[in-house]
Design an enzyme around this catalytic site. Sequence first.
Site, PDB file in Angstrom:
ATOM      1  N   HIS A  52       0.823  -1.227   0.000  1.00 20.40           N
ATOM      2  CA  HIS A  52       0.000   0.000   0.000  1.00 20.40           C
ATOM      3  C   HIS A  52       0.849   1.265   0.000  1.00 20.40           C
ATOM      4  O   HIS A  52       1.985   1.253   0.443  1.00 20.40           O
ATOM      5  CB  HIS A  52      -0.863   0.070   1.280  1.00 20.40           C
ATOM      6  CG  HIS A  52      -1.567  -1.184   1.623  1.00 20.40           C
ATOM      7  ND1 HIS A  52      -1.457  -1.779   2.862  1.00 20.40           N
ATOM      8  CD2 HIS A  52      -2.396  -1.973   0.887  1.00 20.40           C
ATOM      9  CE1 HIS A  52      -2.193  -2.878   2.884  1.00 20.40           C
ATOM     10  NE2 HIS A  52      -2.762  -3.033   1.701  1.00 20.40           N
ATOM     11  N   HIS A  54       0.812   4.485   2.211  1.00 19.69           N
ATOM     12  CA  HIS A  54       0.247   5.023   3.443  1.00 19.69           C
ATOM     13  C   HIS A  54       0.395   6.552   3.433  1.00 19.69           C
ATOM     14  O   HIS A  54       1.221   7.099   2.702  1.00 19.69           O
ATOM     15  CB  HIS A  54       0.929   4.404   4.660  1.00 19.69           C
ATOM     16  CG  HIS A  54       0.485   2.985   4.932  1.00 19.69           C
ATOM     17  ND1 HIS A  54       0.166   2.521   6.180  1.00 19.69           N
ATOM     18  CD2 HIS A  54       0.277   1.943   4.083  1.00 19.69           C
ATOM     19  CE1 HIS A  54      -0.204   1.244   6.105  1.00 19.69           C
ATOM     20  NE2 HIS A  54      -0.147   0.859   4.850  1.00 19.69           N
ATOM     21  N   HIS A  69      -3.823   3.943   5.321  1.00 16.34           N
ATOM     22  CA  HIS A  69      -3.755   3.920   3.856  1.00 16.34           C
ATOM     23  C   HIS A  69      -4.097   5.305   3.304  1.00 16.34           C
ATOM     24  O   HIS A  69      -5.019   5.958   3.796  1.00 16.34           O
ATOM     25  CB  HIS A  69      -4.752   2.900   3.279  1.00 16.34           C
ATOM     26  CG  HIS A  69      -4.456   1.488   3.681  1.00 16.34           C
ATOM     27  ND1 HIS A  69      -5.163   0.412   3.193  1.00 16.34           N
ATOM     28  CD2 HIS A  69      -3.517   0.981   4.509  1.00 16.34           C
ATOM     29  CE1 HIS A  69      -4.664  -0.697   3.712  1.00 16.34           C
ATOM     30  NE2 HIS A  69      -3.678  -0.378   4.524  1.00 16.34           N
ATOM     31  N   HIS A  77     -11.619   0.405   2.107  1.00 17.56           N
ATOM     32  CA  HIS A  77     -10.519  -0.388   1.563  1.00 17.56           C
ATOM     33  C   HIS A  77     -11.030  -1.356   0.490  1.00 17.56           C
ATOM     34  O   HIS A  77     -12.142  -1.863   0.589  1.00 17.56           O
ATOM     35  CB  HIS A  77      -9.860  -1.174   2.700  1.00 17.56           C
ATOM     36  CG  HIS A  77      -8.712  -2.006   2.258  1.00 17.56           C
ATOM     37  ND1 HIS A  77      -7.486  -1.458   1.948  1.00 17.56           N
ATOM     38  CD2 HIS A  77      -8.606  -3.337   2.039  1.00 17.56           C
ATOM     39  CE1 HIS A  77      -6.675  -2.432   1.570  1.00 17.56           C
ATOM     40  NE2 HIS A  77      -7.323  -3.584   1.617  1.00 17.56           N
ATOM     41  N   HIS A  86      -9.194   2.610  -1.402  1.00 17.24           N
ATOM     42  CA  HIS A  86      -8.330   3.736  -1.071  1.00 17.24           C
ATOM     43  C   HIS A  86      -7.403   3.973  -2.260  1.00 17.24           C
ATOM     44  O   HIS A  86      -6.996   3.016  -2.929  1.00 17.24           O
ATOM     45  CB  HIS A  86      -7.471   3.405   0.152  1.00 17.24           C
ATOM     46  CG  HIS A  86      -8.251   3.061   1.383  1.00 17.24           C
ATOM     47  ND1 HIS A  86      -7.888   2.030   2.229  1.00 17.24           N
ATOM     48  CD2 HIS A  86      -9.379   3.614   1.896  1.00 17.24           C
ATOM     49  CE1 HIS A  86      -8.749   1.980   3.241  1.00 17.24           C
ATOM     50  NE2 HIS A  86      -9.669   2.927   3.062  1.00 17.24           N
ATOM     51  N   ASP A  89      -4.441   1.688  -2.191  1.00 15.32           N
ATOM     52  CA  ASP A  89      -4.608   0.226  -2.209  1.00 15.32           C
ATOM     53  C   ASP A  89      -4.007  -0.376  -3.481  1.00 15.32           C
ATOM     54  O   ASP A  89      -4.618  -0.347  -4.551  1.00 15.32           O
ATOM     55  CB  ASP A  89      -6.099  -0.132  -2.130  1.00 15.32           C
ATOM     56  CG  ASP A  89      -6.702   0.177  -0.782  1.00 15.32           C
ATOM     57  OD1 ASP A  89      -5.936   0.448   0.164  1.00 15.32           O
ATOM     58  OD2 ASP A  89      -7.950   0.150  -0.672  1.00 15.32           O
ATOM     59  N   HIS A 126       3.353  -5.510   4.043  1.00 10.96           N
ATOM     60  CA  HIS A 126       2.830  -6.161   5.241  1.00 10.96           C
ATOM     61  C   HIS A 126       3.266  -7.619   5.377  1.00 10.96           C
ATOM     62  O   HIS A 126       3.632  -8.272   4.395  1.00 10.96           O
ATOM     63  CB  HIS A 126       1.308  -6.069   5.243  1.00 10.96           C
ATOM     64  CG  HIS A 126       0.817  -4.673   5.472  1.00 10.96           C
ATOM     65  ND1 HIS A 126       0.501  -4.193   6.719  1.00 10.96           N
ATOM     66  CD2 HIS A 126       0.640  -3.638   4.618  1.00 10.96           C
ATOM     67  CE1 HIS A 126       0.128  -2.924   6.613  1.00 10.96           C
ATOM     68  NE2 HIS A 126       0.204  -2.556   5.345  1.00 10.96           N
ATOM     69  N   ARG A 149       3.523  -4.345   9.750  1.00 13.33           N
ATOM     70  CA  ARG A 149       4.214  -3.602   8.678  1.00 13.33           C
ATOM     71  C   ARG A 149       5.685  -4.032   8.684  1.00 13.33           C
ATOM     72  O   ARG A 149       6.458  -3.587   9.509  1.00 13.33           O
ATOM     73  CB  ARG A 149       4.069  -2.100   8.946  1.00 13.33           C
ATOM     74  CG  ARG A 149       2.602  -1.681   9.040  1.00 13.33           C
ATOM     75  CD  ARG A 149       2.444  -0.230   9.483  1.00 13.33           C
ATOM     76  NE  ARG A 149       1.029   0.151   9.482  1.00 13.33           N
ATOM     77  CZ  ARG A 149       0.578   1.395   9.582  1.00 13.33           C
ATOM     78  NH1 ARG A 149       1.438   2.404   9.707  1.00 13.33           N
ATOM     79  NH2 ARG A 149      -0.713   1.653   9.563  1.00 13.33           N
TER      80      ARG A 149
END
Length: 161
Positions: A52, A54, A69, A77, A86, A89, A126, A149
């Site tokens: 993603h 962020h 995000h 999401h 998002h 995403d 992630h 993360r």
Amino acid sequence: MEGGARVTVKAVVIIAGDNNVRGSLQFIQDPSGITHVKGKITGLSPGLHGFHIHALGDTTNGCNSTGPHFNPLKKDHGAPSDKERHAGDLGNIIAGPDGVAEVSIIDTQIPLSGQHSILGRAVVVHADLDDLGKGGHELSNTTGNAGARVGCGIIGLQSSV
Ligand SMILES: *[C@@H]1O[C@H](CO)[C@@H](O)[C@H](O)[C@H]1NC(C)=O
Ligand SMILES: *[C@@H]1O[C@H](CO)[C@@H](O)[C@H](O)[C@H]1NC(C)=O
Ligand SMILES: [Cu+2]
Ligand SMILES: [Zn+2]
């Protein structure tokens, strides 16, 4: 650039994290506003990993301080191909048995210029797979329940020549 970029813009991200997660990614926004993401991330566990943009380029507390995000349009999401997603995403990347993920993504919601630019924000990888909003978990609609993360880096402007 308001109304869409008319030039090519480039950015670079150096990914670092716990457990030897390392990588580098190049972002290239072409003049039509489409952004290509290319690169390689190593040191991952084999399989799918949520990937993603962020909201914050803040790593004072490691990847944990990069915020949620990137979501300028206040959506839920989702998957990169969903209308309800998002901007940040980007779905999942896939690490092979050697822990290496080759990244090659094309997306229209991650410009490097203009009001919703991702410059100065963060890329986060992630520990777990992103369920793309469909996992039925209480976190599915906010994070895809993608877990810790494990790596991140800040998106910085690169020379465009
Ligand atoms: C980030 O948060 C996780 C829990 O979600 C924690 O295990 C980890 O130690 C935190 N990392 C830092 C650098 O604070
Ligand atoms: C997530 O959002 C969808 C559509 O907005 C909804 O149908 C679903 O119940 C939500 N799931 C959770 C776990 O909140
Ligand atoms: Cu994330
Ligand atoms: Zn999201």
